[in-house]
Scaffold this active site. Sequence first.
Site, PDB file in Angstrom:
ATOM      1  N   ARG A   1       0.834  -1.200   0.000  1.00  0.00           N
ATOM      2  CA  ARG A   1       0.000   0.000   0.000  1.00  0.00           C
ATOM      3  C   ARG A   1       0.864   1.243   0.000  1.00  0.00           C
ATOM      4  O   ARG A   1       1.970   1.220   0.522  1.00  0.00           O
ATOM      5  CB  ARG A   1      -0.992   0.033   1.177  1.00  0.00           C
TER       6      ARG A   1
ATOM      7  N   GLU B   1      -6.482   7.836   7.584  1.00  0.00           N
ATOM      8  CA  GLU B   1      -5.332   8.610   8.107  1.00  0.00           C
ATOM      9  C   GLU B   1      -4.770   9.528   7.022  1.00  0.00           C
ATOM     10  O   GLU B   1      -4.315  10.641   7.300  1.00  0.00           O
ATOM     11  CB  GLU B   1      -4.246   7.667   8.590  1.00  0.00           C
TER      12      GLU B   1
ATOM     13  N   ARG C   1      -5.326   5.672   0.623  1.00  0.00           N
ATOM     14  CA  ARG C   1      -4.447   4.519   0.823  1.00  0.00           C
ATOM     15  C   ARG C   1      -4.717   3.602  -0.354  1.00  0.00           C
ATOM     16  O   ARG C   1      -5.840   3.077  -0.462  1.00  0.00           O
ATOM     17  CB  ARG C   1      -4.701   3.821   2.155  1.00  0.00           C
TER      18      ARG C   1
ATOM     19  N   CYS D   1       1.313  11.319   8.800  1.00  0.00           N
ATOM     20  CA  CYS D   1       2.310  10.893   9.795  1.00  0.00           C
ATOM     21  C   CYS D   1       3.689  10.889   9.139  1.00  0.00           C
ATOM     22  O   CYS D   1       3.850  10.331   8.048  1.00  0.00           O
ATOM     23  CB  CYS D   1       1.981   9.499  10.307  1.00  0.00           C
TER      24      CYS D   1
ATOM     25  N   THR E   1       6.113   9.047   9.650  1.00  0.00           N
ATOM     26  CA  THR E   1       6.653   7.689   9.437  1.00  0.00           C
ATOM     27  C   THR E   1       6.338   7.195   8.034  1.00  0.00           C
ATOM     28  O   THR E   1       6.961   6.243   7.573  1.00  0.00           O
ATOM     29  CB  THR E   1       6.065   6.684  10.446  1.00  0.00           C
TER      30      THR E   1
ATOM     31  N   ARG F   1       4.001   0.738   2.453  1.00  0.00           N
ATOM     32  CA  ARG F   1       4.234  -0.385   3.361  1.00  0.00           C
ATOM     33  C   ARG F   1       3.954  -1.643   2.561  1.00  0.00           C
ATOM     34  O   ARG F   1       2.815  -1.880   2.128  1.00  0.00           O
ATOM     35  CB  ARG F   1       3.310  -0.324   4.589  1.00  0.00           C
TER      36      ARG F   1
ATOM     37  N   ARG G   1       4.188  -6.540  12.677  1.00  0.00           N
ATOM     38  CA  ARG G   1       2.913  -6.164  13.282  1.00  0.00           C
ATOM     39  C   ARG G   1       2.085  -7.436  13.503  1.00  0.00           C
ATOM     40  O   ARG G   1       2.436  -8.524  13.034  1.00  0.00           O
ATOM     41  CB  ARG G   1       2.135  -5.208  12.356  1.00  0.00           C
TER      42      ARG G   1
ATOM     43  N   GLU H   1      -1.509  -2.654  12.560  1.00  0.00           N
ATOM     44  CA  GLU H   1      -0.947  -1.838  13.629  1.00  0.00           C
ATOM     45  C   GLU H   1      -1.752  -1.980  14.913  1.00  0.00           C
ATOM     46  O   GLU H   1      -2.983  -2.077  14.885  1.00  0.00           O
ATOM     47  CB  GLU H   1      -0.959  -0.365  13.175  1.00  0.00           C
TER      48      GLU H   1
HETATM   49  P1  ADP Z   1      -1.466   0.136   6.972  1.00  0.00           P
HETATM   50  O1  ADP Z   1      -0.938  -1.134   6.391  1.00  0.00           O
HETATM   51  O2  ADP Z   1      -2.355   0.842   6.000  1.00  0.00           O
HETATM   52  O3  ADP Z   1      -0.404   0.982   7.570  1.00  0.00           O
HETATM   53  P2  ADP Z   1      -2.474  -1.528   9.128  1.00  0.00           P
HETATM   54  O4  ADP Z   1      -1.146  -1.959   9.575  1.00  0.00           O
HETATM   55  O5  ADP Z   1      -3.506  -1.248  10.167  1.00  0.00           O
HETATM   56  O6  ADP Z   1      -2.441  -0.242   8.185  1.00  0.00           O
HETATM   57  O7  ADP Z   1      -3.052  -2.710   8.158  1.00  0.00           O
HETATM   58  C1  ADP Z   1      -4.294  -2.464   7.558  1.00  0.00           C
HETATM   59  C2  ADP Z   1      -4.980  -3.772   7.250  1.00  0.00           C
HETATM   60  O8  ADP Z   1      -4.211  -4.460   6.225  1.00  0.00           O
HETATM   61  C3  ADP Z   1      -5.044  -4.728   8.441  1.00  0.00           C
HETATM   62  O9  ADP Z   1      -6.290  -5.412   8.411  1.00  0.00           O
HETATM   63  C4  ADP Z   1      -3.965  -5.727   8.152  1.00  0.00           C
HETATM   64  O10 ADP Z   1      -4.230  -6.998   8.721  1.00  0.00           O
HETATM   65  C5  ADP Z   1      -4.031  -5.788   6.636  1.00  0.00           C
HETATM   66  N1  ADP Z   1      -2.803  -6.311   6.038  1.00  0.00           N
HETATM   67  C6  ADP Z   1      -1.548  -5.812   6.136  1.00  0.00           C
HETATM   68  N2  ADP Z   1      -0.688  -6.591   5.463  1.00  0.00           N
HETATM   69  C7  ADP Z   1      -1.415  -7.613   4.903  1.00  0.00           C
HETATM   70  C8  ADP Z   1      -1.114  -8.740   4.098  1.00  0.00           C
HETATM   71  N3  ADP Z   1       0.152  -8.996   3.685  1.00  0.00           N
HETATM   72  N4  ADP Z   1      -2.127  -9.571   3.719  1.00  0.00           N
HETATM   73  C9  ADP Z   1      -3.402  -9.331   4.119  1.00  0.00           C
HETATM   74  N5  ADP Z   1      -3.762  -8.277   4.886  1.00  0.00           N
HETATM   75  C10 ADP Z   1      -2.777  -7.428   5.272  1.00  0.00           C
HETATM   76  N1  DAR Z   2       0.536   5.522  16.880  1.00  0.00           N
HETATM   77  C1  DAR Z   2       1.171   6.770  16.416  1.00  0.00           C
HETATM   78  C2  DAR Z   2       1.534   6.651  14.913  1.00  0.00           C
HETATM   79  C3  DAR Z   2       2.743   5.814  14.613  1.00  0.00           C
HETATM   80  C4  DAR Z   2       2.884   5.401  13.156  1.00  0.00           C
HETATM   81  N2  DAR Z   2       1.629   4.744  12.661  1.00  0.00           N
HETATM   82  C5  DAR Z   2       0.791   5.379  11.819  1.00  0.00           C
HETATM   83  N3  DAR Z   2       1.072   6.542  11.294  1.00  0.00           N
HETATM   84  N4  DAR Z   2      -0.355   4.773  11.539  1.00  0.00           N
HETATM   85  C6  DAR Z   2       2.398   7.006  17.268  1.00  0.00           C
HETATM   86  O1  DAR Z   2       2.920   8.102  17.227  1.00  0.00           O
HETATM   87  O2  DAR Z   2       2.783   6.061  17.935  1.00  0.00           O
END
Ligand code: ADP
Ligand code: DAR
Length: 339
Positions: free
Chosen positions: A110, A209, A213, A255, A257, A264, A291, A296
Amino acid sequence: MDFPRPQGGSLLARHLTPGVRRRLKDRVTRYGVRLDHVIASGLANPDSAVGVYAGDAESYELFAPLFDPIIADYHGFGPEKRHQSDLDPAHLDAPNPDPEGRYVVSTRIRVARNLCCFPFGSILSRRERRIVEATVVHALEGLSGELAGRYYPLSAMDPETQARLVADHFLFKEGDRFLEAAGLNRDWPDARGLFHNEDKTFLVWVNEEDQLRIISMQPGADLQAVFARLARALGELERRLTFARSERLGYLTSCPTNLGTAMRASVHVRLPGLTGEEIQAIARDHGLQVRGTHGEHSDAEGGVYDVSNKRRLGITEVEAVRRLAAGTAALISAEARAF
Ligand code: ADP
Ligand code: DAR
């Protein structure tokens, strides 16, 4: 008047010195972003890792005395550096690390994007957020072939469908307290939604956010195919939309990050034979972060971990995916040896 330092171990607490706060306290961007907006989440959540969110593109320049040391800390990216992007799949050599499909459940890549010429989500008014939604959805509805799909506004989505989409990893969760304190959940669920194609291999989150995305995902470990689909989609969207970006920091995001590639790239990988510490050590060696199964702030379920690139800035998209492929292969080797 001396200002109190924020509590906790966040990068905000480390870098918002009284002197920095005195320098920045009266600055205001063209869209009205003030220091208080930028630091609100970290003050409200002392357990933040980072603790700051930009309210618009200008925030990264006007509040640079705070953002730059945070960016250097998180990404290892000094103010003298310039980000380079590379979204050409022909430059990626990432053989499938799990061709028999024994370990990797699925792959997802993404990127975050925000439209140029608008504030970011924490500052958007209800009206502006609706304009962003309409602009993005119009562009998405112009896509064809594999990228063609439909937009589903959150406000018109029944709770069962929403819960199932979140559980199946296709839709963002609600109520993140860090986003809440940053003002990113204001007017929820107005002008938020999900676009996806028939197979849910191409999806776009609208106004979470970040304003977009853009997601490519599929079962298995064919990183090359997932990356190629994302690159095609970005090429099409860049012809229809103009995204906020800077020469120095690449694509600009709420953010810090997520700056740079704003990418990601992750695999969901089943590693029942390895301990959390063993997985973290191998991930760290390859510049990856771990994660939980639902992304997250979640825990691993059934031995399935979400492993992805940690850095997004000062690394190209191609390099980020290549590192994920190499790190995933290393994890699979360790898992195979564990039995
Ligand atoms: P982001 O990836 O947008 O930073 P999150 O870490 O919250 O946000 O992940 C968003 C969603 O994508 C969550 O439901 C997570 O389980 C899913 N996800 C992340 N990586 C994978 C993957 N490789 N396969 C399936 N779902 C995924
Ligand atoms: N939880 C916030 C954001 C950290 C990075 N994750 C994002 N942007 N979704 C923190 O400052 O810990």
